[in-house]
Scaffold this motif. Structure first.
Motif, PDB file in Angstrom:
ATOM      1  N   THR A 276       0.848  -0.983  -0.018  1.00  0.00           N
ATOM      2  CA  THR A 276      -0.130   0.067  -0.113  1.00  0.00           C
ATOM      3  C   THR A 276       1.107   1.103   0.103  1.00  0.00           C
ATOM      4  OG1 THR A 276      -1.687  -1.044   1.230  1.00  0.00           O
ATOM      5  CG2 THR A 276      -1.894   1.005   1.236  1.00  0.00           C
ATOM      6  N   ILE A 277       1.925   1.140   0.792  1.00  0.00           N
ATOM      7  CA  ILE A 277       2.806   2.376   0.819  1.00  0.00           C
ATOM      8  C   ILE A 277       3.456   2.383  -0.540  1.00  0.00           C
ATOM      9  CG2 ILE A 277       5.000   3.020   1.788  1.00  0.00           C
ATOM     10  CD1 ILE A 277       2.773   3.568   3.808  1.00  0.00           C
ATOM     11  N   ALA A 278       3.733   1.410  -1.158  1.00  0.00           N
ATOM     12  CA  ALA A 278       4.574   1.467  -2.298  1.00  0.00           C
ATOM     13  C   ALA A 278       3.437   2.207  -3.436  1.00  0.00           C
ATOM     14  CB  ALA A 278       5.017   0.164  -2.938  1.00  0.00           C
ATOM     15  N   LEU A 279       2.342   1.914  -3.391  1.00  0.00           N
ATOM     16  CA  LEU A 279       1.371   2.418  -4.184  1.00  0.00           C
ATOM     17  C   LEU A 279       1.204   3.741  -4.177  1.00  0.00           C
ATOM     18  CD1 LEU A 279      -1.581  -0.259  -4.430  1.00  0.00           C
ATOM     19  CD2 LEU A 279       0.016   0.418  -6.164  1.00  0.00           C
ATOM     20  N   ALA A 280       1.347   4.409  -2.647  1.00  0.00           N
ATOM     21  CA  ALA A 280       1.004   5.734  -2.527  1.00  0.00           C
ATOM     22  C   ALA A 280       2.452   6.560  -2.930  1.00  0.00           C
ATOM     23  CB  ALA A 280       1.130   6.148  -1.097  1.00  0.00           C
ATOM     24  N   LEU A 281       3.569   5.844  -2.791  1.00  0.00           N
ATOM     25  CA  LEU A 281       4.916   6.565  -3.342  1.00  0.00           C
ATOM     26  C   LEU A 281       4.736   6.347  -5.114  1.00  0.00           C
ATOM     27  CD1 LEU A 281       7.783   4.714  -1.127  1.00  0.00           C
ATOM     28  CD2 LEU A 281       6.306   6.944  -0.794  1.00  0.00           C
ATOM     29  N   GLY A 282       4.095   5.239  -5.445  1.00  0.00           N
ATOM     30  CA  GLY A 282       4.198   5.053  -6.796  1.00  0.00           C
ATOM     31  C   GLY A 282       3.415   6.207  -7.611  1.00  0.00           C
ATOM     32  N   SER A 283       2.268   6.695  -6.935  1.00  0.00           N
ATOM     33  CA  SER A 283       1.337   7.390  -7.568  1.00  0.00           C
ATOM     34  C   SER A 283       1.969   8.811  -7.738  1.00  0.00           C
ATOM     35  CB  SER A 283       0.172   7.567  -6.708  1.00  0.00           C
ATOM     36  OG  SER A 283      -0.854   6.372  -6.563  1.00  0.00           O
ATOM     37  N   LEU A 322      13.157   8.414  -7.297  1.00  0.00           N
ATOM     38  CA  LEU A 322      12.873   6.890  -7.408  1.00  0.00           C
ATOM     39  C   LEU A 322      13.928   6.198  -6.353  1.00  0.00           C
ATOM     40  CD1 LEU A 322      12.572   6.465 -11.492  1.00  0.00           C
ATOM     41  CD2 LEU A 322      10.945   5.457  -9.584  1.00  0.00           C
ATOM     42  N   VAL A 323      15.062   6.646  -6.396  1.00  0.00           N
ATOM     43  CA  VAL A 323      16.265   5.978  -5.858  1.00  0.00           C
ATOM     44  C   VAL A 323      15.785   6.039  -4.294  1.00  0.00           C
ATOM     45  CG1 VAL A 323      18.703   6.107  -5.057  1.00  0.00           C
ATOM     46  CG2 VAL A 323      17.881   6.282  -7.437  1.00  0.00           C
ATOM     47  N   PHE A 324      15.319   7.361  -3.888  1.00  0.00           N
ATOM     48  CA  PHE A 324      14.982   7.648  -2.670  1.00  0.00           C
ATOM     49  C   PHE A 324      13.772   6.473  -2.187  1.00  0.00           C
ATOM     50  CE2 PHE A 324      11.572   9.778   0.323  1.00  0.00           C
ATOM     51  CZ  PHE A 324      12.338   9.895   1.291  1.00  0.00           C
ATOM     52  N   CYS A 325      12.850   6.388  -2.865  1.00  0.00           N
ATOM     53  CA  CYS A 325      11.502   5.465  -2.670  1.00  0.00           C
ATOM     54  C   CYS A 325      12.248   4.067  -2.460  1.00  0.00           C
ATOM     55  CB  CYS A 325      10.676   5.355  -3.857  1.00  0.00           C
ATOM     56  SG  CYS A 325       9.731   6.959  -3.806  1.00  0.00           S
ATOM     57  N   VAL A 326      13.227   3.546  -3.466  1.00  0.00           N
ATOM     58  CA  VAL A 326      13.550   2.196  -3.548  1.00  0.00           C
ATOM     59  C   VAL A 326      14.415   1.879  -2.185  1.00  0.00           C
ATOM     60  CG1 VAL A 326      15.097   0.534  -4.503  1.00  0.00           C
ATOM     61  CG2 VAL A 326      13.616   1.698  -5.905  1.00  0.00           C
ATOM     62  N   LEU A 327      15.201   2.915  -1.770  1.00  0.00           N
ATOM     63  CA  LEU A 327      16.216   2.777  -0.662  1.00  0.00           C
ATOM     64  C   LEU A 327      15.097   2.643   0.594  1.00  0.00           C
ATOM     65  CD1 LEU A 327      19.151   4.880  -1.120  1.00  0.00           C
ATOM     66  CD2 LEU A 327      19.029   2.579  -1.555  1.00  0.00           C
ATOM     67  N   LEU A 328      13.999   3.673   0.809  1.00  0.00           N
ATOM     68  CA  LEU A 328      13.347   3.741   1.770  1.00  0.00           C
ATOM     69  C   LEU A 328      12.535   2.209   1.901  1.00  0.00           C
ATOM     70  CD1 LEU A 328      12.890   6.144   3.559  1.00  0.00           C
ATOM     71  CD2 LEU A 328      10.974   6.752   2.115  1.00  0.00           C
ATOM     72  N   LEU A 329      12.088   1.823   0.699  1.00  0.00           N
ATOM     73  CA  LEU A 329      11.296   0.532   0.821  1.00  0.00           C
ATOM     74  C   LEU A 329      12.446  -0.438   1.280  1.00  0.00           C
ATOM     75  CD1 LEU A 329       9.084   0.952  -2.101  1.00  0.00           C
ATOM     76  CD2 LEU A 329       8.365   0.924   0.128  1.00  0.00           C
ATOM     77  N   THR A 330      13.460  -0.543   0.793  1.00  0.00           N
ATOM     78  CA  THR A 330      14.349  -1.755   1.056  1.00  0.00           C
ATOM     79  C   THR A 330      15.039  -1.425   2.386  1.00  0.00           C
ATOM     80  OG1 THR A 330      15.289  -1.385  -0.953  1.00  0.00           O
ATOM     81  CG2 THR A 330      16.423  -2.834   0.249  1.00  0.00           C
ATOM     82  N   VAL A 331      15.259  -0.281   3.041  1.00  0.00           N
ATOM     83  CA  VAL A 331      15.785  -0.209   4.413  1.00  0.00           C
ATOM     84  C   VAL A 331      14.759  -0.240   5.420  1.00  0.00           C
ATOM     85  CG1 VAL A 331      17.322   1.243   5.780  1.00  0.00           C
ATOM     86  CG2 VAL A 331      17.749   1.041   3.413  1.00  0.00           C
ATOM     87  N   ARG A 332      13.750   0.548   5.262  1.00  0.00           N
ATOM     88  CA  ARG A 332      12.539   0.571   6.161  1.00  0.00           C
ATOM     89  C   ARG A 332      11.575  -0.604   5.833  1.00  0.00           C
ATOM     90  NH1 ARG A 332      13.222   4.225  10.480  1.00  0.00           N
ATOM     91  NH2 ARG A 332      15.520   5.193   9.886  1.00  0.00           N
ATOM     92  N   GLY A 333      11.354  -1.332   4.990  1.00  0.00           N
ATOM     93  CA  GLY A 333      10.304  -2.042   4.588  1.00  0.00           C
ATOM     94  C   GLY A 333       9.947  -2.997   5.733  1.00  0.00           C
TER      95      GLY A 333
ATOM     96  N   ILE C   7      17.921  -4.497  -5.984  1.00  0.00           N
ATOM     97  CA  ILE C   7      18.826  -4.390  -7.405  1.00  0.00           C
ATOM     98  C   ILE C   7      18.238  -4.362  -8.664  1.00  0.00           C
ATOM     99  CG2 ILE C   7      20.664  -5.640  -8.411  1.00  0.00           C
ATOM    100  CD1 ILE C   7      21.489  -6.747  -5.853  1.00  0.00           C
ATOM    101  N   ILE C   8      17.130  -5.392  -8.638  1.00  0.00           N
ATOM    102  CA  ILE C   8      16.208  -5.148 -10.016  1.00  0.00           C
ATOM    103  C   ILE C   8      15.610  -3.951 -10.013  1.00  0.00           C
ATOM    104  CG2 ILE C   8      14.242  -6.132 -11.195  1.00  0.00           C
ATOM    105  CD1 ILE C   8      14.761  -8.900  -9.915  1.00  0.00           C
ATOM    106  N   ALA C   9      15.019  -3.360  -8.986  1.00  0.00           N
ATOM    107  CA  ALA C   9      14.307  -1.902  -9.073  1.00  0.00           C
ATOM    108  C   ALA C   9      15.242  -0.882  -9.505  1.00  0.00           C
ATOM    109  CB  ALA C   9      13.710  -1.789  -7.619  1.00  0.00           C
ATOM    110  N   LEU C  10      16.553  -0.937  -8.884  1.00  0.00           N
ATOM    111  CA  LEU C  10      17.356   0.122  -9.381  1.00  0.00           C
ATOM    112  C   LEU C  10      17.999   0.011 -10.746  1.00  0.00           C
ATOM    113  CD1 LEU C  10      19.541   0.485  -6.006  1.00  0.00           C
ATOM    114  CD2 LEU C  10      17.842   1.929  -6.927  1.00  0.00           C
ATOM    115  N   ALA C  11      17.974  -1.317 -11.153  1.00  0.00           N
ATOM    116  CA  ALA C  11      18.492  -1.633 -12.774  1.00  0.00           C
ATOM    117  C   ALA C  11      17.113  -0.832 -13.746  1.00  0.00           C
ATOM    118  CB  ALA C  11      18.769  -3.055 -12.999  1.00  0.00           C
TER     119      ALA C  11
END
Lengths: 692, 160, 173
Positions: A276-283, A322-333, C7-11
């Motif tokens: 759900t959080i990812a969808l909010a970020l994605g929107s 985008l990088v912020f979102c991915v990092l956030l989801l990875t580190v805090r998910g 990694i996939i996401a970043l790619a």
């Protein structure tokens, strides 16, 4: 004067936004909550400066102050006042400035609403929102500065883009879309704040949901008005062309809609948190990508602004976000742990999961299709096009699946369904759905003609079935099924109340509806969406088209209607001249409606444009529109060539707007007393968020 | 470039005169013209097909399709005529081979993988709860009549 | 799986940004032109001055410059003197032909009478020649070799004779 003042305000806004971003994020991460008032004040400062700067621009436009660069680009003394104000957002720089004002208004509203609540997330969330605001303020101050000074101002300017002056809808459509786009910053901030904080409590879900619903509504209305505008102005009889800019607005709408559904699973089942959080970020990310598409000059579109320098700046921003979102989801998910799991697909949560999958698949399709020409050009150095046929092929089955899920979802219970109950529930709506197919088939077969335009031969029937009519007929069947299910879900609680407490239908209905506003509002929105889908299906599959050149007095047939050409006329307005072909539309019963001059299909001539810009006549009726476009005329021979269409049900696309608005407002309406009451009644921990 | 508006607008001076196209062919052939026209991108417009575009040049291109259809050319031959001039760019529906398969199969793959994940999730869950001997969610007992069950379900929906 | 996701996401993000970045500088409105190096399609349309039928084939063996234009198009008007100048320079070595399309005869005749003209101007009433040549806007100028092969087109107005000189070299050889 205006330039200095306006630009000064932009810089002030930039300062405030940067301050709010830095202080909010730093003190938020170090959990020094006493800094919150400073963040709030900076947000107010940002909002104030941005809104004021826009007011100064409106003033400059009204004063025709051609020493301001932007005014010199879009201003003209011949333009009517209303369009002069509208030209605030009619070109790139102004639209970004306007963007800043809306951003300010949203942040102001959000901060004020929760100024004494949600302290644990507020600094971080406001910090993230302010960071986005900083970017836009920077854009306005730098690459897209509308406040440049023209050293030797001319005494008049070219005026705004003629296409934008052609219709009233252009006054409301862009602000609606901007309100939708910019508004997605708020849920982004809320979601990012939750992730930064590493928790997502029930309480924080309420603002997340509500502040997604608001931009969602604006986006929906904006998209529909945009298609209405295209239909009423562009003259080719279409309302949606899968143009990059249209796609750009559709994608965040899709993900936000998916969000609205997955959030129900989140509240009820405490799962799908990360999703759900990812969808909010994605929107939000999709609104930014959409803005890039509209404004970078990289995409070919009717709606896009001309080439500009803001593309690279925007691209950097997209990458950072985008990088912020991915990092956030990875580190805090991992901190957002699901508290339950899916038991079976045949359940409410299962249907919502499938619904989310379909929405995401459609979003992906639209994104892929829009970007793909760039991909082949970058990788293969080959120019290709991805147009309407591709999108229609891909979107049709997905859309039909969505429609079907709209009927199935509400029928399924949370947890596990009892197959027997399910069968029973399915019987009536399913049966009615199949029954609906019947008249549609009969109509195409030619045995019955309520709307006109049916083919009366076997050959016609066969070719109709091949040309996508089957899909339309199925859509009608499924649409009926969904409508019946939705209405039943809306009225059953009332029926139950009536049975139990002997209330009148009205009281019971109102009481049951107001007890579950979100649910009820959601169903109202569903009805609106069904209307739109059916209207789209009918107007594209069952339209009738004709094209002919007529001498004055001659008539052409289109479906059950005929269009008689009554001669040419011309006229002059301050900002344009026009040539119109007066026509009379004769209905199936012989009733005549004359359309003369400004009300007839026209060609408009603007100083700024080489090509005349046509405006069609749309004779709107409840069940169908007669649409006549002037293709060309010959002043000497007094002939005119027309394109005419009959579009069944097309108006229901726009008539659905009130349903969407009403449904959303019902769902948004605060439920103060009842919420307290529910809390008192049911001390379950998640009760309050379930129904408010 | 600003042009002063010319007085005699009816002659269309200073503006592109809009030309009319050829007369439509007989119904069946014309339907083919329109179907092909929908697939071909207008050369002077912005991403619109030659069947939809109001531009005069698009009519000329549609007329060409008409001409080729009247000569009983096959779909492939007609597409080839335009591809020879504009390349694959002219096709609004991209071809399926090579890199383009990503475009066609990508969404299908996403849908497929997603469905598999959802089904696997629920299977795993079902297996886990079966192993743990967890009771079914629907309480055992006398089966309620369907209507009552429906009402109960709605009630449950509302209460939570 | 857990570590693979990001990694996939970043790619994917990298690819997206790369593709968008590559798109800068390309013109989204540019229409590809593939007739380059192919035989120039023949045509048979009439001259505006004497209504004589003109075909491309009748000029075989001489280099040809084909200019598609219309009177309502501002850049075409601006380009008109540049082409006239170039024609004077290359009159002996090459054939210059103007083709007016998406326009009507009266307008064109009036324009030519007012602005002067030298090389033959042809009229393409239904834009069929323009479609055959894959024209995607106005003005467009095609350069055709002695052998009747298209050697590039310029899809923009000429503002200086030098621009034409560079192109002429190619087809004069």
């Amino acid at each position: 004067m205006n330039s200095t003042l306006g630009y000064g305000l932009v810089l002030l806004g930039l300062g405030f936004a940067a301050f709010a971003a830095v202080v909010g994020l730093v003190t938020g991460m170090t959990r020094r909550e006493n800094a919150l008032p400073w963040v709030q004040r900076a947000v107010y400062g940002f909002a104030g400066s941005m809104i004021l700067s826009n007011l100064v621009m409106v003033k400059a436009l009204l004063e025709h102050d051609f020493s301001v660069k932007y005014v010199s680009q879009v201003g003209s003394k011949a333009t009517p006042t209303i369009f002069t104000i509208v030209s605030l957002w009619s070109a790139l720089e102004g639209s970004i400035l306007f963007w800043g004002a809306i951003m300010g208004a949203y942040l102001l509203a959000f901060t004020l609403t929760y100024r004494r609540e949600h302290g644990r997330y507020m600094q971080l969330s406001l910090g993230v929102m302010a960071a986005v605001a900083t970017f836009f303020a920077f854009l306005i101050a730098g690459p897209a500065n509308p406040w440049g000074v023209v050293p030797n101002p001319l005494s008049d300017g070219p005026g705004p883009n003629p296409l934008l002056q052609n219709h009233v809808l252009m006054i409301i459509h862009p602000p609606m879309l901007y309100l939708g786009y910019v508004g997605m910053t708020v849920p982004f901030g809320i979601a990012a704040g939750a992730l930064l904080r590493g928790e997502l409590g029930d309480a924080w879900l309420v603002p997340l949901r509500k502040w997604t619903l608001v931009p969602w509504l604006f986006l929906s209305v904006g998209i529909i008005l945009g298609s209405w505008w295209a239909y009423a102005v562009l003259g080719w009889g279409g309302y949606w062309a899968w143009d990059p800019v249209e796609n750009a607005s559709f994608m965040p709408w899709l993900t936000a809609t998916a969000f609205m559904h997955s959030t129900m699973v989140l509240e009820r089942k405490k799962s799908l948190k990360l999703w759900t959080i990812a969808l909010a970020l994605g929107s939000f990310v999709l609104t930014i990508i959409g803005t890039f598409m509209t404004r970078s000059g990289v995409f070919n579109s009717v709606h896009s602004f001309t080439q500009s320098d803001i593309g690279p700046t925007f691209l950097v921003f997209i990458a950072v976000v985008l990088v912020f979102c991915v990092l956030l989801l990875t580190v805090r998910g991992h901190l957002l742990v699901a508290e339950s799991h899916l038991e079976t697909v045949v359940s409410r949560e299962g249907s919502i999961l499938v619904n989310n999958l379909v929405f995401v698949a459609l979003t992906f399709t639209v994104l892929l299709g829009t970007l793909f020409p760039l991909v082949t050009e970058a990788l293969q150095n080959k120019k290709i096009s991805v147009g309407e046929p591709y999108f229609n092929t891909m979107a049709l089955p997905l859309g039909l699946l969505m429609l079907f899920l709209m009927g199935v979802g509400p029928m399924l219970p949370w947890g596990k369904a009892d197959p027997k109950v399910l069968k029973q529930q399915f019987l009536i709506p399913g049966g009615l759905g199949v029954l609906t197919l019947l008249p549609v088939v009969l109509w195409r077969y030619g045995a019955w003609e309520p709307l006109g335009g049916g083919e009366k031969t076997f050959g016609g029937f066969a070719s109709a079935m091949r040309s996508g009519d089957v899909m339309a007929a199925i859509t009608f069947g499924v649409g009926t099924f969904v409508t019946v299910v939705t209405l039943r879900e809306m009225f059953l609680p009332a029926q139950q109340r009536m049975a139990e407490s002997k209330e009148s239908l009205f009281t019971a209905f109102v009481a049951s509806a107001s007890r579950a506003r979100r649910r009820f509002g959601g169903y109202v929105v569903h009805l609106g969406i069904v209307a739109i889908i059916l209207a789209v299906a009918a107007s594209s599959a069952y339209k009738v088209a004709a094209e002919r050149t007529l001498k004055a007095g001659e008539a052409m047939k289109v479906g059950d209607y005929s269009v008689r050409f009554d001669g040419l006329a011309n006229g002059k307005e301050p900002h344009r001249e026009w040539v119109a072909a007066n026509i009379t539309v004769i209905g199936p019963g012989g009733e005549e409606r004359r359309h003369i001059g400004a009300d007839a299909p026209r060609m408009n001539y603007y100083e700024r444009s080489n090509d005349p810009i046509g405006s069609p006549l749309v004779q709107e009726m409840v069940w169908r529109d007669v649409y006549v476009s002037l293709r060309t005329y010959d002043g000497k021979a007094q002939t005119a060539t027309f394109n005419a269409w009959v579009f069944p049900l097309v108006g229901w696309i726009w008539y659905a707007i009130p349903l969407l608005v009403l449904g959303t407002l019902i769902a948004l309406w605060p439920q103060r007393k009842t919420a307290a009451a529910v809390k008192a009644e049911a001390p379950a921990p998640n009760a309050a968020t379930g129904t408010t | 470039m600003t042009f002063a508006l010319l007085v005699s607008l009816l002659l269309g001076q200073g503006y592109a005169p809009q030309r009319q196209g050829l007369d439509p062919l007989e119904a069946e052939k014309e339907a083919r013209v329109m179907r092909l026209g929908k697939q071909l991108r207008c050369a002077v417009c912005q991403g619109v097909s030659i069947a939809d575009s109001p531009a005069s040049m698009a009519r000329a291109q549609l007329d060409k399709v008409r001409e080729l259809v009247a000569e009983n050319k096959s779909d492939e031959e007609i597409y080839a005529y335009f591809i020879e001039r504009y390349g694959e760019w002219v096709l609004l529906q991209p071809t399926t081979g090579g890199l383009n398969s990503v475009l066609w199969l990508g969404p299908v793959a996403l849908l497929g993988v997603g469905l598999i994940i959802i089904v696997m999730q629920s299977k795993r869950r079902a297996a886990a709860s079966a192993a743990a001997g967890a009771p079914a969610t629907t309480p055992a007992g006398p089966a309620p009549t369907s209507d009552d069950a429906l009402l109960a379900q709605v009630r449950a929906d509302l209460e939570q | 799986m857990k570590r693979l996701g990001p990694i996939i996401a970043l790619a994917v993000i990298g690819l997206l940004i790369f593709v968008l970045f590559k798109a800068f500088g390309t013109d989204p409105h540019e229409v590809p032109f593939l007739l380059n190096g192919k035989a120039a399609p023949n045509f048979k349309i009439k001259r505006l001055d004497n209504d004589q039928e003109v075909t491309l084939d009748q000029f075989k063996g001489r280099p040809i410059v084909l200019n598609f234009w219309a009177t309502w198009c501002g850049p075409c008007k601006a380009e008109h003197p540049v082409l006239e100048y170039a024609w004077k320079k290359y009159e002996k070595d090459a054939v210059f032909l103007g083709i007016v399309f998406e326009d009507n005869e009266q307008n064109t005749k009036r324009f030519l009478a007012e602005n002067g003209w030298t090389f033959p101007q042809l009229f393409d009433p239904k834009s069929t020649v323009a479609v055959d040549y894959g024209v995607s806007g106005v003005p467009e100028t095609y350069f055709i070799t002695r052998e009747g092969i298209i050697q590039g087109k310029v899809a923009a107005p000429f503002s200086h004779p030098m621009q034409i000189d560079a192109r002429m070299k190619g087809i004069l050889q």
